[in-house]
Motif scaffolding. Sequence first.
Motif, PDB file in Angstrom:
ATOM      1  N   LEU A   1      15.594  -6.043   2.959  1.00  0.00           N
ATOM      2  CA  LEU A   1      14.429  -5.262   3.401  1.00  0.00           C
ATOM      3  C   LEU A   1      13.902  -4.374   2.273  1.00  0.00           C
ATOM      4  O   LEU A   1      12.688  -4.169   2.159  1.00  0.00           O
ATOM      5  CB  LEU A   1      14.802  -4.404   4.611  1.00  0.00           C
ATOM      6  N   THR A   2      14.797  -3.865   1.435  1.00  0.00           N
ATOM      7  CA  THR A   2      14.372  -3.046   0.294  1.00  0.00           C
ATOM      8  C   THR A   2      13.529  -3.880  -0.674  1.00  0.00           C
ATOM      9  O   THR A   2      12.454  -3.444  -1.114  1.00  0.00           O
ATOM     10  CB  THR A   2      15.602  -2.478  -0.443  1.00  0.00           C
ATOM     11  N   VAL A   3      14.007  -5.074  -1.003  1.00  0.00           N
ATOM     12  CA  VAL A   3      13.282  -5.970  -1.913  1.00  0.00           C
ATOM     13  C   VAL A   3      11.936  -6.374  -1.309  1.00  0.00           C
ATOM     14  O   VAL A   3      10.909  -6.386  -1.996  1.00  0.00           O
ATOM     15  CB  VAL A   3      14.136  -7.223  -2.218  1.00  0.00           C
ATOM     16  N   VAL A   4      11.934  -6.699  -0.014  1.00  0.00           N
ATOM     17  CA  VAL A   4      10.701  -7.102   0.670  1.00  0.00           C
ATOM     18  C   VAL A   4       9.666  -5.987   0.619  1.00  0.00           C
ATOM     19  O   VAL A   4       8.491  -6.214   0.315  1.00  0.00           O
ATOM     20  CB  VAL A   4      11.002  -7.488   2.141  1.00  0.00           C
ATOM     21  N   SER A   5      10.087  -4.760   0.897  1.00  0.00           N
ATOM     22  CA  SER A   5       9.161  -3.618   0.908  1.00  0.00           C
ATOM     23  C   SER A   5       8.525  -3.397  -0.454  1.00  0.00           C
ATOM     24  O   SER A   5       7.309  -3.173  -0.565  1.00  0.00           O
ATOM     25  CB  SER A   5       9.909  -2.346   1.350  1.00  0.00           C
ATOM     26  N   ILE A   6       9.336  -3.490  -1.514  1.00  0.00           N
ATOM     27  CA  ILE A   6       8.829  -3.270  -2.877  1.00  0.00           C
ATOM     28  C   ILE A   6       7.835  -4.361  -3.266  1.00  0.00           C
ATOM     29  O   ILE A   6       6.718  -4.088  -3.713  1.00  0.00           O
ATOM     30  CB  ILE A   6       9.995  -3.223  -3.883  1.00  0.00           C
ATOM     31  N   PHE A   7       8.240  -5.615  -3.079  1.00  0.00           N
ATOM     32  CA  PHE A   7       7.438  -6.742  -3.559  1.00  0.00           C
ATOM     33  C   PHE A   7       6.153  -6.917  -2.745  1.00  0.00           C
ATOM     34  O   PHE A   7       5.068  -7.073  -3.301  1.00  0.00           O
ATOM     35  CB  PHE A   7       8.277  -8.020  -3.505  1.00  0.00           C
ATOM     36  N   TYR A   8       6.270  -6.860  -1.426  1.00  0.00           N
ATOM     37  CA  TYR A   8       5.096  -7.081  -0.586  1.00  0.00           C
ATOM     38  C   TYR A   8       4.120  -5.908  -0.652  1.00  0.00           C
ATOM     39  O   TYR A   8       2.912  -6.096  -0.558  1.00  0.00           O
ATOM     40  CB  TYR A   8       5.522  -7.317   0.860  1.00  0.00           C
ATOM     41  N   GLY A   9       4.665  -4.696  -0.815  1.00  0.00           N
ATOM     42  CA  GLY A   9       3.785  -3.530  -0.937  1.00  0.00           C
ATOM     43  C   GLY A   9       2.866  -3.640  -2.140  1.00  0.00           C
ATOM     44  O   GLY A   9       1.649  -3.407  -2.042  1.00  0.00           O
ATOM     45  N   ALA A  10       3.428  -4.041  -3.284  1.00  0.00           N
ATOM     46  CA  ALA A  10       2.628  -4.212  -4.504  1.00  0.00           C
ATOM     47  C   ALA A  10       1.627  -5.351  -4.340  1.00  0.00           C
ATOM     48  O   ALA A  10       0.472  -5.250  -4.778  1.00  0.00           O
ATOM     49  CB  ALA A  10       3.540  -4.478  -5.693  1.00  0.00           C
ATOM     50  N   ALA A  11       2.047  -6.455  -3.710  1.00  0.00           N
ATOM     51  CA  ALA A  11       1.161  -7.606  -3.536  1.00  0.00           C
ATOM     52  C   ALA A  11       0.003  -7.286  -2.602  1.00  0.00           C
ATOM     53  O   ALA A  11      -1.137  -7.705  -2.840  1.00  0.00           O
ATOM     54  CB  ALA A  11       1.955  -8.790  -3.001  1.00  0.00           C
ATOM     55  N   ILE A  12       0.280  -6.552  -1.529  1.00  0.00           N
ATOM     56  CA  ILE A  12      -0.775  -6.184  -0.583  1.00  0.00           C
ATOM     57  C   ILE A  12      -1.822  -5.309  -1.272  1.00  0.00           C
ATOM     58  O   ILE A  12      -3.026  -5.481  -1.071  1.00  0.00           O
ATOM     59  CB  ILE A  12      -0.172  -5.474   0.645  1.00  0.00           C
ATOM     60  N   TYR A  13      -1.359  -4.347  -2.101  1.00  0.00           N
ATOM     61  CA  TYR A  13      -2.309  -3.505  -2.838  1.00  0.00           C
ATOM     62  C   TYR A  13      -3.187  -4.350  -3.756  1.00  0.00           C
ATOM     63  O   TYR A  13      -4.412  -4.185  -3.790  1.00  0.00           O
ATOM     64  CB  TYR A  13      -1.558  -2.457  -3.670  1.00  0.00           C
ATOM     65  N   THR A  14      -2.581  -5.260  -4.498  1.00  0.00           N
ATOM     66  CA  THR A  14      -3.313  -6.023  -5.512  1.00  0.00           C
ATOM     67  C   THR A  14      -4.309  -6.997  -4.903  1.00  0.00           C
ATOM     68  O   THR A  14      -5.446  -7.115  -5.386  1.00  0.00           O
ATOM     69  CB  THR A  14      -2.323  -6.797  -6.406  1.00  0.00           C
ATOM     70  N   TYR A  15      -3.925  -7.693  -3.851  1.00  0.00           N
ATOM     71  CA  TYR A  15      -4.725  -8.820  -3.382  1.00  0.00           C
ATOM     72  C   TYR A  15      -5.409  -8.629  -2.033  1.00  0.00           C
ATOM     73  O   TYR A  15      -6.246  -9.445  -1.642  1.00  0.00           O
ATOM     74  CB  TYR A  15      -3.849 -10.081  -3.326  1.00  0.00           C
ATOM     75  N   MET A  16      -5.071  -7.554  -1.297  1.00  0.00           N
ATOM     76  CA  MET A  16      -5.638  -7.421   0.039  1.00  0.00           C
ATOM     77  C   MET A  16      -6.472  -6.162   0.244  1.00  0.00           C
ATOM     78  O   MET A  16      -7.329  -6.131   1.128  1.00  0.00           O
ATOM     79  CB  MET A  16      -4.513  -7.481   1.082  1.00  0.00           C
ATOM     80  N   LEU A  17      -6.246  -5.108  -0.545  1.00  0.00           N
ATOM     81  CA  LEU A  17      -7.036  -3.895  -0.376  1.00  0.00           C
ATOM     82  C   LEU A  17      -8.428  -4.079  -0.973  1.00  0.00           C
ATOM     83  O   LEU A  17      -8.596  -4.767  -1.986  1.00  0.00           O
ATOM     84  CB  LEU A  17      -6.350  -2.706  -1.047  1.00  0.00           C
ATOM     85  N   PRO A  18      -9.462  -3.472  -0.369  1.00  0.00           N
ATOM     86  CA  PRO A  18     -10.837  -3.574  -0.905  1.00  0.00           C
ATOM     87  C   PRO A  18     -10.951  -3.021  -2.321  1.00  0.00           C
ATOM     88  O   PRO A  18     -10.115  -2.214  -2.758  1.00  0.00           O
ATOM     89  CB  PRO A  18     -11.652  -2.720   0.081  1.00  0.00           C
ATOM     90  N   GLN A  19     -11.982  -3.452  -3.040  1.00  0.00           N
ATOM     91  CA  GLN A  19     -12.170  -3.049  -4.433  1.00  0.00           C
ATOM     92  C   GLN A  19     -12.346  -1.545  -4.596  1.00  0.00           C
ATOM     93  O   GLN A  19     -12.062  -1.002  -5.666  1.00  0.00           O
ATOM     94  CB  GLN A  19     -13.396  -3.767  -5.011  1.00  0.00           C
ATOM     95  N   SER A  20     -12.790  -0.856  -3.544  1.00  0.00           N
ATOM     96  CA  SER A  20     -12.990   0.590  -3.640  1.00  0.00           C
ATOM     97  C   SER A  20     -11.676   1.336  -3.882  1.00  0.00           C
ATOM     98  O   SER A  20     -11.677   2.467  -4.366  1.00  0.00           O
ATOM     99  CB  SER A  20     -13.647   1.112  -2.350  1.00  0.00           C
TER     100      SER A  20
END
Length: 319
Positions: A245-264
């Motif tokens: 769960l620690t690894v999942v939180s770190i990796f997915y958190g960074a990926a969600i920021y990079t590829y899913m959050l709006p450009q703003s």
Amino acid sequence: MSMKNITSSSDFILLGLLINSQAPGVVFALIFAIFVVAITTNMVMIVLIQIDSHLHTPMYFLLSQLSIMDTLFICTTVPKLLIGMVSKEKSISFVACGIQIFFYVTMIGSEFFLLGLMAYDRYVAVCNPLRYPILMSRKVCLLLAAGTWFGGSLEGFLLTPITMNVPYCGSRNINHFFCEIPAVLKLACADTSLYETLMYICCVLMLLIPISIISASYSLILLTIHRMRSAEGRKKAFTTCSSHLTVVSIFYGAAIYTYMLPQSFHTPEKDKVVSAFYTIVTPMLNPLIYSLRNKDVTGAFKKIFARCSSAQKVTNSDG
């Protein structure tokens, strides 16, 4: 000469991680140290799991796959970054940029699926221990692992050609330390909104599938743990799951920021910091998280170390 030929024959310029760093030597030493630790710890994990018979289980087989992915992942971006920091050569060829995109997208996609598969493995181990040898047999593990690599490479084969076929006729300066797709697309001299939407949908799907598996697996695991009467059983279940769960939180958190959050929400500086975290720091943290909190791995390392020490003593006494 056609625009395509002009594009394919031109180099990009990677501006680097910290453009105006006041202490480039310190930054270089830090990144180099992280790189060495990441390569060393992941290779140690791979070797330990390969040679210690007690680690020949589905969980450790999947961990070895994670270590292979992390090793390839960090080798895709960091060597070029380090070379750029010690030399004036900041350019990267069009072909090399495409290769870099393919490998980092493939590794990200593969790791997405593998982390989902690891959650399923923990679900079977905790919730269906009697059926575990059947549901996670060696043949099943090999097929599932092959599926994770195939899924990641499919994303690489899909996104890389589209990215590299966009016309780039303006600035060649990529405000990043590697050819990350969002940073490269900012140099396009054509409307990329359709492609960015396609990439967004693709990334959402790539995230939703493993996240759904992880959420369902851990929901069932928590229910099973809640019903356990043995305090020792609960502790063991929590220990085996908490590292993942620690690894999942770190990796997915960074990926969600990079590829899913709006450009703003994005700025070049934030993007580079987040990218550095999941491409440089995470491959170092993963083996440390699993090894430092895992008695089987530390026990295997101590046995191998003791064997090597004994062999060294025998050699010295014979000499």
